[in-house]
Design a protein around this motif. Structure first.
Motif, short mmCIF file in Angstrom:
data_model
loop_
_atom_site.label_atom_id
_atom_site.label_comp_id
_atom_site.label_asym_id
_atom_site.label_seq_id
_atom_site.Cartn_x
_atom_site.Cartn_y
_atom_site.Cartn_z
N ARG A 197 -38.38 -11.87 21.81
CA ARG A 197 -39.71 -11.21 21.77
C ARG A 197 -40.09 -11.58 20.10
O ARG A 197 -41.14 -11.57 19.88
CB ARG A 197 -39.71 -9.45 22.04
N ALA A 198 -39.24 -11.16 19.14
CA ALA A 198 -39.58 -11.32 17.81
C ALA A 198 -40.03 -12.87 17.36
O ALA A 198 -40.68 -13.16 16.59
CB ALA A 198 -38.39 -11.04 16.84
N ALA A 199 -39.66 -13.78 18.37
CA ALA A 199 -40.02 -15.28 18.02
C ALA A 199 -41.19 -15.53 18.57
O ALA A 199 -41.80 -16.58 18.43
CB ALA A 199 -39.00 -16.00 18.70
N LEU A 200 -42.03 -14.56 19.13
CA LEU A 200 -43.31 -14.74 19.64
C LEU A 200 -43.35 -15.90 20.63
O LEU A 200 -44.29 -16.81 20.42
CB LEU A 200 -44.50 -14.68 18.88
N PRO A 201 -42.76 -16.01 21.75
CA PRO A 201 -42.80 -17.27 22.74
C PRO A 201 -44.08 -17.05 23.32
O PRO A 201 -44.98 -16.21 23.50
CB PRO A 201 -41.73 -16.96 23.81
N TRP A 202 -44.43 -18.26 23.93
CA TRP A 202 -45.37 -18.57 24.72
C TRP A 202 -45.33 -17.74 26.08
O TRP A 202 -44.34 -17.78 26.48
CB TRP A 202 -45.71 -20.03 24.98
N THR A 203 -46.45 -17.27 26.72
CA THR A 203 -46.11 -16.88 28.06
C THR A 203 -47.37 -17.91 28.96
O THR A 203 -47.59 -18.92 28.11
CB THR A 203 -46.82 -15.40 28.02
N SER A 204 -47.63 -17.44 30.05
CA SER A 204 -48.29 -18.27 30.89
C SER A 204 -49.81 -18.40 30.28
O SER A 204 -50.42 -19.66 30.34
CB SER A 204 -48.37 -17.82 32.12
N ARG A 205 -50.34 -17.58 29.52
CA ARG A 205 -51.65 -17.47 28.87
C ARG A 205 -51.75 -18.45 27.70
O ARG A 205 -52.53 -19.49 27.89
CB ARG A 205 -52.08 -16.10 28.34
N ASP A 206 -50.64 -18.80 27.09
CA ASP A 206 -50.77 -19.67 26.02
C ASP A 206 -50.65 -21.19 26.79
O ASP A 206 -51.16 -22.05 26.14
CB ASP A 206 -49.45 -19.65 25.01
N ALA A 248 -47.24 -10.72 31.90
CA ALA A 248 -45.99 -11.21 32.02
C ALA A 248 -45.15 -10.43 31.21
O ALA A 248 -45.37 -9.78 30.41
CB ALA A 248 -46.32 -12.73 30.96
N VAL A 249 -43.88 -10.73 31.83
CA VAL A 249 -42.64 -9.99 31.21
C VAL A 249 -41.84 -10.82 30.41
O VAL A 249 -41.61 -11.74 30.78
CB VAL A 249 -41.76 -9.48 32.32
N VAL A 250 -41.44 -10.62 29.17
CA VAL A 250 -40.67 -11.30 28.21
C VAL A 250 -39.42 -10.32 28.04
O VAL A 250 -39.47 -9.16 27.84
CB VAL A 250 -41.27 -11.28 26.77
N PRO A 251 -38.33 -10.97 28.55
CA PRO A 251 -36.90 -10.38 28.52
C PRO A 251 -36.54 -9.78 27.14
O PRO A 251 -36.94 -10.42 26.11
CB PRO A 251 -35.78 -11.57 29.03
N ASP A 252 -35.77 -8.72 27.10
CA ASP A 252 -35.20 -8.03 25.83
C ASP A 252 -34.02 -8.88 25.24
O ASP A 252 -33.01 -8.31 25.00
CB ASP A 252 -35.05 -6.65 25.97
N THR A 253 -34.17 -10.24 25.23
CA THR A 253 -33.02 -10.81 24.91
C THR A 253 -33.11 -11.07 23.57
O THR A 253 -34.07 -11.02 22.84
CB THR A 253 -33.17 -12.42 25.30
N PRO A 254 -31.79 -10.86 22.79
CA PRO A 254 -32.01 -10.82 21.38
C PRO A 254 -32.73 -11.95 20.50
O PRO A 254 -32.47 -12.83 20.92
CB PRO A 254 -30.30 -10.77 20.77
N GLY A 255 -33.74 -11.35 19.69
CA GLY A 255 -34.48 -12.28 19.06
C GLY A 255 -35.62 -13.04 19.94
O GLY A 255 -36.70 -13.62 19.10
#
Length: 499
Positions: A175-184, A166-173
């Motif tokens: 990735r640091a927020a540890l969002p869920w991806t599909s696995r979560d 899964a790709v998490v965009p480099d939007t400010p803040g």
């Protein structure tokens, strides 16, 4: 002939120089199938290298758990709209703990021991660790001792089947927020009250569907584009969008995240809420507070750690394959790629199809047989790909949309009909649906078909057979649908050209 595997031989040290006929890097469904087909009925040896779980993304984090989460609510909805049954069904939703328990049973609590047992029974050696190329026909496997990789060598073939991440965009803040991806999302253990889903593709729409059904109270989808599901027929995407909104989901189109803030971030593990509330600012200035973000904005092939540079390719190169699934740009016909990493059709069933072709090609080359038959070429990847999207309503499609057919130069006729037949009415009182066939006028054959509606997933295989077989519609006219079934829609579609 009794198959001999490494399980039957004395084990050597971790640094042993092991030689196999075939080495498969990646133990998901595509890798498993490639390994099995490459050695079936022979005395060839094969190693399956996997650093996570044998069975791969589909078995533990994607197809199986997601459909396990979706199906109970679909059954409940059918019961609620069936007189004589609906009156007996509780007005409340599904039993969430029971749904999660069934999901965990189907994924065996992420225990791959049964998959390993199957592999061994098929004559496949399972090698634990992360595999990477280390020159021609050579794979280095890093396990518990990174400084002492195990070196495997292949006599005939190496197959890459490492999938995507899964790709998490480099939007400010973000990735640091540890969002869920599909696995979560597929392995959730807690139901957040407020959720923001980022993306408008298949994963985003299916995830929004089950999260709402499992009890998320406030759910918002943020979509950059002008509509959900941009690769399907617009009428199908519109029906799904209407249904999501009817279920209380806010769908924000032409929207993007500008910034994310989450002061209280915690790495709590897969499927658990990763800290405190999240504040999200959208590009129009709107600010939302949610309990979790699910990022479903796409996936990228797992190639950067494969050691492609050791065989003359760029380390981050996109892998391309021919119809034998042989990697292009590598001499000697020894390197293959199947599944998502091959970049052709990122669907489990297509990966398994490619793997079957690949395994047969490897077997034929190993035995000096010609590759003249159709079974040795992956042709279904070329505009004959079926897919089901398990939203409510479902979308089942194969081949090109009308827009794609026009863009590819076809002169097409589009036959459309509502799925308003006796079989549908008997299925449930609120059955709704629509279907379209995209017909090449020059050959009178299908180049595409789409069905959207309640439980339409089983309709697509008939369309797939007709499309792959280039069956003229005048011949399909004599394939009489049974009465009373939803398949009667085929008759309605064919009748559309008579009016």
């Amino acid at each position: 002939m009794k198959r001999v595997t490494r399980a039957d031989r004395p084990s050597g040290p971790a640094t042993a120089d092991d030689t196999y006929d075939v080495i498969v890097v990646g133990g998901g469904p595509a890798g498993e199938n490639a390994a099995q087909y490459a050695v079936a009925g022979s005395d060839r040896t094969v190693a399956l290298v996997e650093h996570e779980l044998v069975g791969g993304e589909c078995s533990y984090w994607a197809c199986i758990p997601s459909k396990a989460l979706l199906r109970p609510s679909q059954v409940l909805a059918t019961a609620r709209h069936m007189p004589g049954v609906g009156e007996k069904v509780s007005a409340h939703g599904v039993d969430v703990p029971a749904v999660l328990a069934r999901r965990d049973g189907l994924t065996r609590h992420r225990d791959d021991s049964s998959q390993v047992d199957w592999a061994r029974s098929a004559g496949i050696d399972v090698v634990r660790g992360r595999g990477r190329l280390d020159g021609e026909r050579t794979v280095a496997v890093t396990g518990a001792h990174p400084d002492r990789p195990r070196i495997l060598r292949a006599r005939h073939a190496v197959v890459l089947a490492t999938g995507t991440v899964a790709v998490v965009p480099d939007t400010p803040g973000l990735r640091a927020a540890l969002p869920w991806t599909s696995r979560d999302a597929t392995n959730l253990l807690e139901i957040p009250r407020r959720v923001l889903v980022v993306g408008g593709g298949v994963v985003a729409c299916e995830t929004a569907t089950w999260l709402r059904q499992l009890g998320v109270e406030e759910l918002t989808m943020v979509v950059r584009g002008s509509r959900l599901l941009p690769r399907v027929e617009p009428f199908a995407a519109d029906l799904v969008t209407e249904a999501l909104r009817a279920h209380g989901i806010t769908v924000r189109l032409h929207a993007a995240i500008r910034q994310v803030e989450r002061p209280d971030v915690r790495e709590t593990g897969i499927g658990r809420i990763h800290g405190g509330p999240v504040t999200v600012e959208l590009d129009d200035g709107t600010r939302l507070e949610v309990d979790e973000i699910v990022v479903a904005t796409g996936r990228r092939p797992t190639t950067s750690t494969l050691g492609l540079d050791t065989i003359g390719l760029a380390s981050d190169a996109a892998i391309t394959v021919d119809d034998h699934l042989t990697v292009e740009g590598v001499d000697g016909d020894w390197l293959y790629a199947v599944g998502d990493v091959a970049g052709r059709a990122a669907l489990t069933h297509m990966g398994k199809y490619q793997a079957r072709v690949c395994g047969d090609v490897i077997a034929a080359r190993a035995e000096g047989r010609p590759l003249g038959g159709a079974r040795y070429r992956a042709s279904a990847d070329h505009h004959q790909v079926p897919q089901v999207i398990f939203t409510d309503p479902e979308i089942a499609a194969v081949g090109r949309t009308a827009e794609q057919a026009h863009a590819d130069g076809f002169d097409v006729e589009v036959l459309e009909a509502d799925i308003d037949v006796a079989g549908a009415a008997l299925s449930r009182d609120d059955f709704t649906g629509h279907a379209a066939l995209v017909v090449d006028r020059a050959t009178d054959t299908l180049v595409g078909a789409t069905f959207v509606g309640t439980d339409v997933s089983e309709l697509v295989h008939a369309a797939t057979v007709a499309l792959v077989g280039h069956v003229p519609l005048d011949t399909v006219w004599h394939a009489v649908p049974s009465y009373p079934t939803v398949s009667e829609v085929w008759l309605r579609l064919l009748e559309a050209r008579r009016s």
